[in-house]
Design a protein around this motif. Sequence first.
Motif, PDB file in Angstrom:
ATOM      1  N   ASP A  81     -15.321 -42.184  84.251  1.00 40.80           N
ATOM      2  CA  ASP A  81     -15.119 -43.439  82.430  1.00 40.80           C
ATOM      3  C   ASP A  81     -13.864 -42.982  82.220  1.00 40.80           C
ATOM      4  O   ASP A  81     -12.806 -43.253  81.314  1.00 40.80           O
ATOM      5  CB  ASP A  81     -15.971 -43.357  82.830  1.00 40.80           C
ATOM      6  N   ILE A  82     -14.360 -41.387  82.204  1.00 37.70           N
ATOM      7  CA  ILE A  82     -13.367 -40.445  81.210  1.00 37.70           C
ATOM      8  C   ILE A  82     -11.373 -40.454  82.003  1.00 37.70           C
ATOM      9  O   ILE A  82     -11.175 -40.495  80.991  1.00 37.70           O
ATOM     10  CB  ILE A  82     -13.550 -38.832  80.865  1.00 37.70           C
ATOM     11  N   VAL A  83     -12.121 -40.318  83.301  1.00 38.49           N
ATOM     12  CA  VAL A  83     -10.590 -39.926  84.058  1.00 38.49           C
ATOM     13  C   VAL A  83      -9.797 -41.605  83.775  1.00 38.49           C
ATOM     14  O   VAL A  83      -8.267 -41.435  83.268  1.00 38.49           O
ATOM     15  CB  VAL A  83     -11.027 -39.825  85.278  1.00 38.49           C
ATOM     16  N   ASN A  84     -10.649 -43.035  83.878  1.00 38.99           N
ATOM     17  CA  ASN A  84      -9.588 -43.980  83.798  1.00 38.99           C
ATOM     18  C   ASN A  84      -8.993 -44.129  82.718  1.00 38.99           C
ATOM     19  O   ASN A  84      -8.465 -44.829  82.107  1.00 38.99           O
ATOM     20  CB  ASN A  84     -10.705 -44.809  84.012  1.00 38.99           C
ATOM     21  N   THR A  85      -9.898 -43.759  81.262  1.00 38.54           N
ATOM     22  CA  THR A  85      -9.587 -44.257  79.841  1.00 38.54           C
ATOM     23  C   THR A  85      -8.665 -43.143  79.309  1.00 38.54           C
ATOM     24  O   THR A  85      -8.111 -43.764  78.693  1.00 38.54           O
ATOM     25  CB  THR A  85     -11.122 -43.801  79.538  1.00 38.54           C
ATOM     26  N   SER A  86      -9.130 -41.664  80.191  1.00 38.59           N
ATOM     27  CA  SER A  86      -7.451 -41.015  79.710  1.00 38.59           C
ATOM     28  C   SER A  86      -6.308 -41.640  79.992  1.00 38.59           C
ATOM     29  O   SER A  86      -5.630 -41.492  78.768  1.00 38.59           O
ATOM     30  CB  SER A  86      -7.387 -39.949  80.599  1.00 38.59           C
ATOM     31  N   LYS A  87      -6.352 -42.805  81.496  1.00 43.36           N
ATOM     32  CA  LYS A  87      -5.079 -42.800  81.872  1.00 43.36           C
ATOM     33  C   LYS A  87      -4.570 -44.266  81.109  1.00 43.36           C
ATOM     34  O   LYS A  87      -3.562 -44.734  81.260  1.00 43.36           O
ATOM     35  CB  LYS A  87      -5.237 -43.044  82.931  1.00 43.36           C
ATOM     36  N   ALA A  88      -5.736 -44.685  80.643  1.00 40.57           N
ATOM     37  CA  ALA A  88      -5.454 -46.227  80.169  1.00 40.57           C
ATOM     38  C   ALA A  88      -4.713 -46.535  78.538  1.00 40.57           C
ATOM     39  O   ALA A  88      -4.164 -44.926  78.005  1.00 40.57           O
ATOM     40  CB  ALA A  88      -7.029 -47.119  79.842  1.00 40.57           C
ATOM     41  N   GLN A  89      -3.800 -47.830  78.199  1.00 41.79           N
ATOM     42  CA  GLN A  89      -3.655 -47.861  77.230  1.00 41.79           C
ATOM     43  C   GLN A  89      -4.405 -48.398  75.951  1.00 41.79           C
ATOM     44  O   GLN A  89      -3.830 -47.348  74.424  1.00 41.79           O
ATOM     45  CB  GLN A  89      -1.972 -48.938  77.135  1.00 41.79           C
ATOM     46  N   LEU A  90      -5.155 -48.677  76.188  1.00 43.32           N
ATOM     47  CA  LEU A  90      -6.349 -49.556  75.083  1.00 43.32           C
ATOM     48  C   LEU A  90      -7.686 -49.151  75.417  1.00 43.32           C
ATOM     49  O   LEU A  90      -7.956 -48.816  76.725  1.00 43.32           O
ATOM     50  CB  LEU A  90      -5.956 -50.551  75.223  1.00 43.32           C
ATOM     51  N   PHE A  91      -8.570 -49.207  74.944  1.00 44.35           N
ATOM     52  CA  PHE A  91      -9.810 -48.640  74.682  1.00 44.35           C
ATOM     53  C   PHE A  91     -10.711 -49.827  74.188  1.00 44.35           C
ATOM     54  O   PHE A  91     -10.565 -48.944  73.215  1.00 44.35           O
ATOM     55  CB  PHE A  91     -10.109 -47.222  75.305  1.00 44.35           C
ATOM     56  N   PHE A  92     -11.277 -50.411  74.088  1.00 39.91           N
ATOM     57  CA  PHE A  92     -11.962 -51.523  73.814  1.00 39.91           C
ATOM     58  C   PHE A  92     -13.404 -51.270  73.629  1.00 39.91           C
ATOM     59  O   PHE A  92     -14.446 -50.985  74.666  1.00 39.91           O
ATOM     60  CB  PHE A  92     -11.483 -52.775  74.015  1.00 39.91           C
ATOM     61  N   TYR A  93     -14.012 -51.255  72.018  1.00 39.66           N
ATOM     62  CA  TYR A  93     -15.451 -50.940  72.207  1.00 39.66           C
ATOM     63  C   TYR A  93     -16.182 -51.647  71.391  1.00 39.66           C
ATOM     64  O   TYR A  93     -15.202 -51.948  70.605  1.00 39.66           O
ATOM     65  CB  TYR A  93     -15.466 -49.674  71.845  1.00 39.66           C
ATOM     66  N   ASN A  94     -17.568 -52.344  71.381  1.00 38.03           N
ATOM     67  CA  ASN A  94     -17.582 -53.045  70.480  1.00 38.03           C
ATOM     68  C   ASN A  94     -18.130 -52.362  68.778  1.00 38.03           C
ATOM     69  O   ASN A  94     -17.460 -52.878  67.393  1.00 38.03           O
ATOM     70  CB  ASN A  94     -19.044 -53.656  70.831  1.00 38.03           C
ATOM     71  N   GLY A  95     -18.282 -50.940  68.905  1.00 36.24           N
ATOM     72  CA  GLY A  95     -18.796 -50.382  67.180  1.00 36.24           C
ATOM     73  C   GLY A  95     -19.449 -51.324  67.059  1.00 36.24           C
ATOM     74  O   GLY A  95     -20.809 -51.495  67.196  1.00 36.24           O
ATOM     75  N   ALA A  96     -20.264 -51.178  65.188  1.00 33.79           N
ATOM     76  CA  ALA A  96     -20.836 -51.373  64.911  1.00 33.79           C
ATOM     77  C   ALA A  96     -22.457 -50.111  65.044  1.00 33.79           C
ATOM     78  O   ALA A  96     -23.580 -51.436  64.647  1.00 33.79           O
ATOM     79  CB  ALA A  96     -21.343 -53.326  64.990  1.00 33.79           C
ATOM     80  N   GLY A  97     -22.592 -49.637  65.905  1.00 34.83           N
ATOM     81  CA  GLY A  97     -23.698 -48.565  66.301  1.00 34.83           C
ATOM     82  C   GLY A  97     -23.854 -48.975  67.569  1.00 34.83           C
ATOM     83  O   GLY A  97     -24.855 -48.452  67.695  1.00 34.83           O
ATOM     84  N   LEU A  98     -23.161 -50.007  68.206  1.00 34.05           N
ATOM     85  CA  LEU A  98     -23.654 -51.057  69.763  1.00 34.05           C
ATOM     86  C   LEU A  98     -23.575 -49.157  70.924  1.00 34.05           C
ATOM     87  O   LEU A  98     -24.245 -48.706  70.736  1.00 34.05           O
ATOM     88  CB  LEU A  98     -22.810 -51.625  70.276  1.00 34.05           C
ATOM     89  N   GLU A  99     -22.545 -48.556  70.222  1.00 33.61           N
ATOM     90  CA  GLU A  99     -22.156 -47.750  71.184  1.00 33.61           C
ATOM     91  C   GLU A  99     -22.120 -46.295  71.280  1.00 33.61           C
ATOM     92  O   GLU A  99     -20.967 -45.962  70.248  1.00 33.61           O
ATOM     93  CB  GLU A  99     -21.025 -48.377  72.815  1.00 33.61           C
TER      94      GLU A  99
END
Length: 337
Positions: A81-99
């Motif tokens: 997951d770290i490898v893929n995200t490092s190569k991506a352009q966008l990382f979408f997370y919910n926030g508000a304390g979920l993750e």
Amino acid sequence: MQRNNKYAGRLALVIALAALLVLSACGRNSAGTIVEGKVNVVTTFYPIYEFASAIGGDDANVINLLPTGVEPHDWTPRGQDIVNTSKAQLFFYNGAGLEGWVPDFLKGLDSDSEVKAVEVSQGVDLILTTEDDGHNHGAAEEDHDHEGEEHSEDEHAEESADAKHTDPHTWVSPKSALIMAGNIRDSLVEADPDHKAGYDERYEALAGKLTQLDTEFAEKLSPLTNKEIVVSHQAFGYLARDYGLSQHAIMGLSPDAEPRAQDMLNLAKLVKEEGIRYIFFEELVSDKLAKTLADEAGVETLVLNPVEGLTEQQAKDGDDYFSLMQKNLQNLLLALQ
């Protein structure tokens, strides 16, 4: 009193079994590959994945970190997951304390990564609650460090009871989901302005469906005189706020935040006093506590889905956010009429 003690002992065993079932579901990894020539988007869990895929269309490659059938509250990412995200352009997370893992996850990305992290719940009117999730997820920013100060046990208990936590379940209300979809569209356009027209067109289609869903919930729930719902975990605060319902939860903000036996007894009393006919449970976590409460109160159970992810069967059946929310509406109408 003897009956209450016997029930409390049985309840403690059920709570322990339910916690084990939740934790056992959290060990599987996700899958996905980076595609050259497209905007690569990594999402943390299902609703964001569905909205990003709908808006991105053929112009974006969307990878969801959370595997099918896994509940997101205590899941943590793996090396790929770290490898893929490092190569991506966008990382979408919910926030508000979920993750709660996101800050450390972002620090672990490759030093040359150009991925932009976007908290898609930005702009939602967040709900603060004194209900803990059992893991200090969503703890409010105003919590202070009291190192060096002495407090009695009673003072610590009082501080804990008064601590504010953010309810992260924003997407469960179509009103909030619409704001999240807008943030996703804006981020895609910023990252890939050449395909703005496509992103805008697909966003408008998604926004139309969310607006229609919002209208249906408002029109069908507002005439009902019964407003009390009892749910397995406190995931429906935004839905309750936006459509005039009152939520009573067996567990806290996380589905493995264990309730006390006395809380269960109080809920059973509430169910009887209010004439509540159904206890709602969800499919990605154990239903044992909901069924225990239903048995104690002499009522039935129904599904109310927080749409945190799909089960294997739902994925096979082609279910999505909208079909699951429609089922939620039908079950709410059944329970409250």
